[in-house]
Design a protein around this motif. Structure first.
Motif, PDB file in Angstrom:
ATOM      1  N   THR A 164     -12.866  -4.020   3.685  1.00 57.47           N
ATOM      2  CA  THR A 164     -11.964  -4.806   2.833  1.00 57.47           C
ATOM      3  C   THR A 164     -10.561  -4.213   2.840  1.00 57.47           C
ATOM      4  N   LEU A 165     -10.439  -2.884   2.964  1.00 59.81           N
ATOM      5  CA  LEU A 165      -9.110  -2.280   3.086  1.00 59.81           C
ATOM      6  C   LEU A 165      -8.963  -1.784   4.525  1.00 59.81           C
ATOM      7  N   THR A 190      -6.017   3.074  -4.259  1.00 60.23           N
ATOM      8  CA  THR A 190      -6.968   1.965  -4.250  1.00 60.23           C
ATOM      9  C   THR A 190      -7.125   1.369  -5.652  1.00 60.23           C
ATOM     10  N   ILE A 217      -6.301  -2.577  -6.722  1.00 57.45           N
ATOM     11  CA  ILE A 217      -7.223  -3.523  -7.361  1.00 57.45           C
ATOM     12  C   ILE A 217      -6.620  -4.058  -8.656  1.00 57.45           C
ATOM     13  N   PHE A 219      -5.762  -6.566  -4.300  1.00 52.86           N
ATOM     14  CA  PHE A 219      -7.062  -6.569  -3.634  1.00 52.86           C
ATOM     15  C   PHE A 219      -7.600  -8.000  -3.547  1.00 52.86           C
ATOM     16  N   GLN A 275      -8.031   7.451  -3.731  1.00 53.76           N
ATOM     17  CA  GLN A 275      -8.661   6.792  -4.873  1.00 53.76           C
ATOM     18  C   GLN A 275      -7.626   6.185  -5.812  1.00 53.76           C
ATOM     19  N   GLU A 294     -17.678  -9.762   0.675  1.00 52.10           N
ATOM     20  CA  GLU A 294     -16.352 -10.292   0.363  1.00 52.10           C
ATOM     21  C   GLU A 294     -15.884 -11.344   1.348  1.00 52.10           C
ATOM     22  N   LEU A 325     -13.293  -0.825 -10.529  1.00 54.90           N
ATOM     23  CA  LEU A 325     -14.429  -1.284  -9.728  1.00 54.90           C
ATOM     24  C   LEU A 325     -15.499  -1.944 -10.595  1.00 54.90           C
ATOM     25  N   SER A 369     -18.388  -0.655   0.180  1.00 56.13           N
ATOM     26  CA  SER A 369     -17.430   0.152   0.949  1.00 56.13           C
ATOM     27  C   SER A 369     -16.069  -0.532   0.975  1.00 56.13           C
ATOM     28  N   PHE A 370     -15.019   0.270   1.093  1.00 58.07           N
ATOM     29  CA  PHE A 370     -13.683  -0.285   1.295  1.00 58.07           C
ATOM     30  C   PHE A 370     -13.269  -0.256   2.774  1.00 58.07           C
ATOM     31  N   SER A 371     -14.180   0.188   3.640  1.00 58.72           N
ATOM     32  CA  SER A 371     -13.812   0.336   5.047  1.00 58.72           C
ATOM     33  C   SER A 371     -13.427  -0.995   5.669  1.00 58.72           C
ATOM     34  N   TRP A 410       0.835  -1.201   0.000  1.00 58.01           N
ATOM     35  CA  TRP A 410       0.000   0.000   0.000  1.00 58.01           C
ATOM     36  C   TRP A 410       0.875   1.259   0.000  1.00 58.01           C
TER      37      TRP A 410
END
Lengths: 498, 498
Positions: free
Chosen positions: A331-332, A370, A374, A379, A367, A302, A175, A327-329, A146
Motif C-alpha cells: 500500500t505504501l 506513516t 494515515i 493513505f 512509523q 486494499e 491503524l 503490511s504497508f509494503s 511523504w
C-alpha cells in the motif's frame, strides 16, 4: 595499505601508524621471526628503523604488553613473552591460519533448520522488474507529501531514542481506527504490534504458537514464505486445498492435531479467490471447536477491485482465535519495511516480548511518517487512486491477453488487485519463467506456489497440478504489458509447434 | 459513529453509508429479527426508512447476496438465505459473540516459549531517562549532517522497491572496510548481513545454529536479551563466569555438549572487562576443538576509552568459528534499528534466507544514509567526539562517586564506555532501582544481569552474588549526575542506619 583511509574511520593518522606497528610486530611473533624469549630492540632504535616517532612505537609496544605478547623485565628490556600460551604459539606457527582444508578443522554444525536452508538454492533477488509479483507502482506514489512529512519528523529528538517493541502509539491508534472502519477488525491500539513487514508477524506467530513438530495447515498453492517461517519451528505442513473461492473449508478434516491454519481469505494468494462470509464463519467454527489458531493474512485487501471486499474474519465475532496480519509494503512501498498484526488482548504482552527478543523495535521515523500519512487522509486518497489505476492496468492486460493469447493461456478471473494468474498448459512453467526473465520480465511460475505437496487429483474434484505464470501488473507500463504479452505469445506458439 | 471519519480512510462518504446499511442488516439477521426465509422489504421501501438513496441500499443488498446472507428469487424478491450454515445461525443467536466467559470457549494454547513469555512480567518501557543503560547522548548527534544525507536519498525511487534481505550493498562495502581497519575483522561485504539491531543477529544465530534443547554458554552476569533469544530455541543456558578481565576461559569445562558460547570480549556487558589477547586465542582454541560456535558481540567497542581496544577474535585467524555482531543503536541512535553480523563466507546465503523468512529486508533509507555517513567520514568523527565526551562524563561521575559515596558504593574500574557499574552491598538492589526510578532515574539493578543461575561461591574464588546499579551515564547532564549521586547517597545512608 592506504594510510589515508584511516582518517575516514575510527583512528587518527597517528593512531593508524600505531596500529601498523602493532600488526607488524604481531606478524613477526606469529611467524616465528621473533620467537618467545627474544629481547626486543629498544624503542628508540625501532623508531629509527620504522622512520616513526618514538612515541608511536612506544604506544604500540604498550599495547602488545597489555595483550600478553610482550613482557617487560624492569631494567632489562622488553621480551617476547616466554609464557605465550601454547595454542598461541601453535597458531603463530600456522601463520594465524586455521585452514579448513589444511588440517581438517571444520566449522561446527548447523541446526536442523540451518541445514535445510543451507541445502536450498539462494533466494531470488527480488529484482524490481516489470511483472514481478508484489511490486506496487512506485511512480504513482505521492513522494512530495511523504517527504514533507518526513522532514517534519526527522529533527524530532524523541524519534531517535528507545520507544518500545510494540510500536509507535500514534501509528497504532491510527491503524486501529483504519482497520475497524475499512476492514471490520475489532481492536484497540493495545492489540496492535508493528512489525518488520508481514513476514516478521508470521514468524512471531510461529514462535509463540508452535512447538517443534506441530502441524500447520497452509493453503496450497499459497504464500511460500509463510510456509518457510513455520518450517523454522520444524513444523509439519499440511496442504489446504483452494479453489476460485479461496480455501475449501469443507475439505478440512474433522479430526486434526494441527495448531494453526494460515489463510489469505480476502484475496487468496496467488489465485485471488474471495472466501464468502458463510465459509468464513464455517472456518471460524471449525478452528475454534478444535482449538486451532487462524492466521488471517489480509493480503492485498486494499486493492481488491473485483467484487466487494468482505470484512475480516477477525472482527466477525468477539474473541475469535484469529491473528490478523497486514503490511504497508504494497500500500505504501516495500522498502519502508512496516507491517502489523492484531492479536487477542490477553496475548499482546506475550507477542511484544517475542518481538523484543527476536528483533526489537521498528524504525521510529518510518512509523511516525506513516501515522501522519494515515491520519491526514493521504493513505485513503492514495489507496483510492491506486485501486483505480490498478483496475485500468488490469483491464488493459486482460484485453491484451484476450487479443493475443486466446487458446494459449487462460487468465484466472478472480485474480485481480496487483497481479493476474495465467493458467498455461505447459509441461514445465519454470522454463517459461526463466525465458521471460531473460527478456527482462520478473513473473513467477505458478508451480512455485505449491507449499505443501500436491493435492491428490484422484477424486477428479480439484486438480491441483497447476502451471502458468503469476504476472504482477501493478508495476508495468502500457508498453511493457504489450511487449510482455507478445513475448509470451511467441514462446507459447513455438512451444505448441514442437 | 462519526461518518465524517470515513473520509479520512478508505471509503467515500457514500461507501460509508453502504457499510452502515450492511452492518445493520447483518445485525438483524444475526440476532434473529430477520430469520432465515424472511422476505426483505423492497429496496425502495428500505431506502425510504433509512432516509438514504435507493442506490446506497441496493449496493449493500448486493454485497449481502455475494456473502450468502441474502438470496434473490427472481421475480419474487430478496430473502434471508434459508441455507445459512447452521454455525452461522448458531453464532447469530449468540449475537455474533464468542464469549470466553459465557460458554467456556478458550483460545488455543501457546507454544512452550509462548507460555514462558506469558508468565513473564511485561518488558520494561525502555524509558529514555538519565542513567538508563544503553542510551547514547542524542544531544551530541550531528542532526544537520544526517538530515542532509537523508534529504539527498529520500527521493531516490530505487530506495522504495525491493533490494534483498542481506542488506544494501554500499553499506556492506563501507562496513567491511571500517570493521577491518578499526576492529581487525576479516571479511568481505558478502559476509555481512544487515539486521534489525544486534538482537535480530543473535536471534538468527539461535535459529541457524541451535536445535531445540541444545546447550549454550552465556556470560553471567551478562546480556539478558541474548539469553532470551536462545530460550526461543528451548536452549539450556550454562553460566560462564566473568571477572574484571571478562570471560574466565580457564573455568570452561573440558567436556561439554554446548553448541554456542556467547561472549562480549571487548567490553564485557555489564562489568566492562576486556578479554586479553592470549585469553582470546585460548577461547578460540577451546571452541574450535570442541566444535562450538562463538558469538562475539562486539558491544560498545567504539567507546572503550579505558585501555586500548584489542582486535576482534573474528579476525585473529582465518576461518574462526565466530559470528561477529555489532549495532548502530549506540554509535548512531537506537531508533535507527540497524545492526549487522559477519558470518563465515560459506554460511552467508543460509543466514540471508533465515533473515528473509523471519523478517525480510531492512529499511533501505536508513541503510543508505548510514552508508554515506560512514564513507564521508562523519562516522569516524562522531565516534572520536563521543569518546572524548563520554570520557569527560565518566571522569566527572567517578569524582562525584569518590566525593559522595565512598564507603557506600564501589565503582568497578573496568566499567567505562557508556555505563558505570556500582557495587553496592545491599540486600535487594531491585528496591534501590525502583526507588531511583521513582526519582526519575533509569538505572538497572546489577542482580538483573544474572543470566543463567548463580555461580556457586563455595570455592570462594569468585563470588558472583552481585548487587548494585548499572548507571548509563552517556545520556546524563552534569546536573543530573550530581542529583542522581546525591539521591543515592541519601538512600544508602538511611539504609545503613536501619
Amino acid at each position: 595499505m592506504d594510510v589515508g583511509a584511516f582518517n575516514d574511520f575510527l583512528l587518527t593518522t597517528e593512531e593508524s601508524l600505531q596500529v601498523q606497528v602493532h600488526r607488524y610486530l604481531v606478524g613477526k611473533i606469529s611467524n616465528g621471526q621473533l620467537p618467545p624469549g627474544t629481547r626486543l630492540p629498544a624503542s628508540r632504535r625501532l623508531a629509527m628503523d620504522f622512520k616513526l616517532s618514538r612515541n608511536t612505537v612506544s604506544i604500540a609496544i604498550e599495547q602488545l604488553k597489555a595483550e600478553g605478547f610482550l613482557r617487560a623485565e624492569p631494567g632489562n628490556g622488553v621480551f617476547v613473552n616466554k609464557d605465550l600460551p601454547k595454542n598461541l604459539v601453535a597458531l603463530a606457527k600456522e601463520n594465524w591460519h586455521w585452514s579448513l582444508e589444511s588440517n581438517g578443522r571444520r566449522l561446527p554444525k548447523l541446526s536442523y533448520f540451518g541445514q535445510q536452508l543451507d541445502a536450498q538454492p539462494a533466494g531470488d533477488n527480488r529484482l524490481n522488474l516489470p511483472f514481478t509479483p508484489g511490486l506496487p507502482d512506485l511512480k504513482a506514489f505521492p513522494d512530495r507529501i511523504w517527504q514533507k512529512n518526513q522532514r517534519q519528523h526527522q529533527d524530532r529528538k524523541l524519534l531517535q531514542g528507545y520507544d518500545g517493541s510494540q510500536g509507535y502509539l500514534p501509528l497504532r491508534i491510527a491503524l486501529a481506527e483504519y482497520l475497524n472502519i475499512s476492514r471490520g477488525v475489532r481492536c484497540e491500539p493495545e492489540q496492535i504490534i508493528i512489525t518488520q513487514g508481514a513476514q516478521q508477524a508470521i514468524s512471531l506467530c510461529a514462535l509463540v504458537l508452535l512447538n517443534e513438530g506441530d502441524s500447520v495447515f497452509v493453503e496450497s498453492p499459497g504464500y511460500r514464505n509463510a510456509a518457510k517461517a513455520f518450517l523454522a519451528r520444524k513444523a509439519k505442513l499440511l496442504p489446504a486445498a483452494v479453489d476460485t473461492k479461496g480455501l475449501v473449508v469443507d475439505d478440512l478434516p474433522d479430526k486434526t492435531t494441527a495448531k494453526i491454519i494460515y489463510t489469505t481469505p480476502t484475496h487468496q494468494y496467488p489465485l485471488g479467490g474471495i472466501l464468502p462470509a458463510a465459509e468464513r464463519i464455517k472456518l471460524l467454527d471449525w478452528a475454534a471447536s478444535r482449538n486451532i489458531w487462524i492466521i488471517e493474512d489480509d493480503y492485498d485487501s486494499e486493492f481488491h477491485f473485483h467484487g466487494k471486499t468482505i470484512p475480516a474474519m477477525q472482527g466477525m465475532a468477539d474473541q475469535t482465535p484469529v491473528l490478523y496480519i497486514g503490511s504497508f509494503s504494497k500500500t505504501l512501498f516495500p522498502a519502508l519495511r512496516l507491517g502489523f498484526m492484531v492479536v487477542p488482548q490477553q496475548l499482546a504482552a506475550t507477542f511484544v516480548l517475542a518481538k523484543e527478543y527476536t528483533g526489537g523495535e521498528s524504525s521510529l521515523l518510518a512509523q511516525a511518517v506513516t501515522a501522519d500519512f494515515i491520519v491526514e487522509g493521504h493513505f485513503g486518497r492514495h489507496l483510492r487512486k491506486m485501486r483505480h489505476l490498478y483496475e485500468q492496468k488490469w483491464d488493459h492486460l486482460r484485453s491484451l491477453l484476450t487479443l493475443h493469447l486466446s487458446g494459449l493461456a487462460t487468465p484466472i478471473a478472480s485474480s485481480a488487485g496487483m497481479h493476474l494468474v495465467l493458467n498455461i498448459a505447459i509441461e514445465d512453467d519454470q522454463i517459461l519463467q526463466q525465458y521471460f526473465m531473460a527478456q527482462g520480465f520478473g513473473s513467477t511460475a505458478l508451480s512455485s506456489y505449491i507449499t505443501a505437496g500436491n493435492i491428490p487429483d484422484e477424486t477428479g474434484k480439484r486438480k491441483n497440478k497447476m502451471s502458468g505464470l503469476v504476472l504482477g501488473f501493478a508495476n508495468t507500463s502500457e508498453d511493457e504489458r504489450l511487449k510482455g504479452v507478445l513475448i509470451l505469445k511467441e514462446f507459447l506458439q513455438s512451444a505448441l509447434k514442437r
